[in-house]
Write a protein that holds these residues in place. Structure first.
Motif, PDB file in Angstrom:
ATOM      1  N   LEU A  88      40.071  41.409  35.475  1.00  0.00           N
ATOM      2  CA  LEU A  88      39.100  42.463  35.739  1.00  0.00           C
ATOM      3  C   LEU A  88      37.693  41.907  35.883  1.00  0.00           C
ATOM      4  CD1 LEU A  88      40.349  44.979  33.039  1.00  0.00           C
ATOM      5  CD2 LEU A  88      40.855  45.022  35.464  1.00  0.00           C
ATOM      6  N   GLY A  89      36.925  42.571  36.692  1.00  0.00           N
ATOM      7  CA  GLY A  89      35.520  42.233  36.841  1.00  0.00           C
ATOM      8  C   GLY A  89      34.797  43.395  37.491  1.00  0.00           C
ATOM      9  N   PHE A  90      33.546  43.556  37.182  1.00  0.00           N
ATOM     10  CA  PHE A  90      32.771  44.660  37.730  1.00  0.00           C
ATOM     11  C   PHE A  90      31.446  44.126  38.246  1.00  0.00           C
ATOM     12  CE2 PHE A  90      35.447  46.368  34.409  1.00  0.00           C
ATOM     13  CZ  PHE A  90      36.073  47.413  35.067  1.00  0.00           C
TER      14      PHE A  90
END
Length: 70
Positions: A8-10
């Motif tokens: 995950l990454g934002f």
């Protein structure tokens, strides 16, 4: 999905000028009183290959972190 794994990454850079909105979202998250995430193991960035091998074994519990030094 059947193995419950994710990366995950934002990227929120496009919201840099929406501080009031981000603050309200952050406060809503805090109000949920969620338990802290469990950190299973920390690797230095130079150990990324070993971290990936550890992940691929499927024996990890918690988050696997790569620590980036400045």
């Amino acid at each position: 999905i059947s193995e419950n794994k994710s990366v995950l990454g934002f990227n929120l850079i496009w919201m840099y000028d929406k501080l009031e909105f981000l603050t309200s979202l952050f406060n809503e998250l805090l109000a949920l009183s969620l338990p802290a995430q469990r950190i299973g193991k920390v690797f230095s960035f130079s150990e990324a290959k070993q971290a990936l091998e550890y992940f691929q074994k499927g024996e990890s519990v918690g988050k696997i972190l790569l620590k980036v030094e400045e």
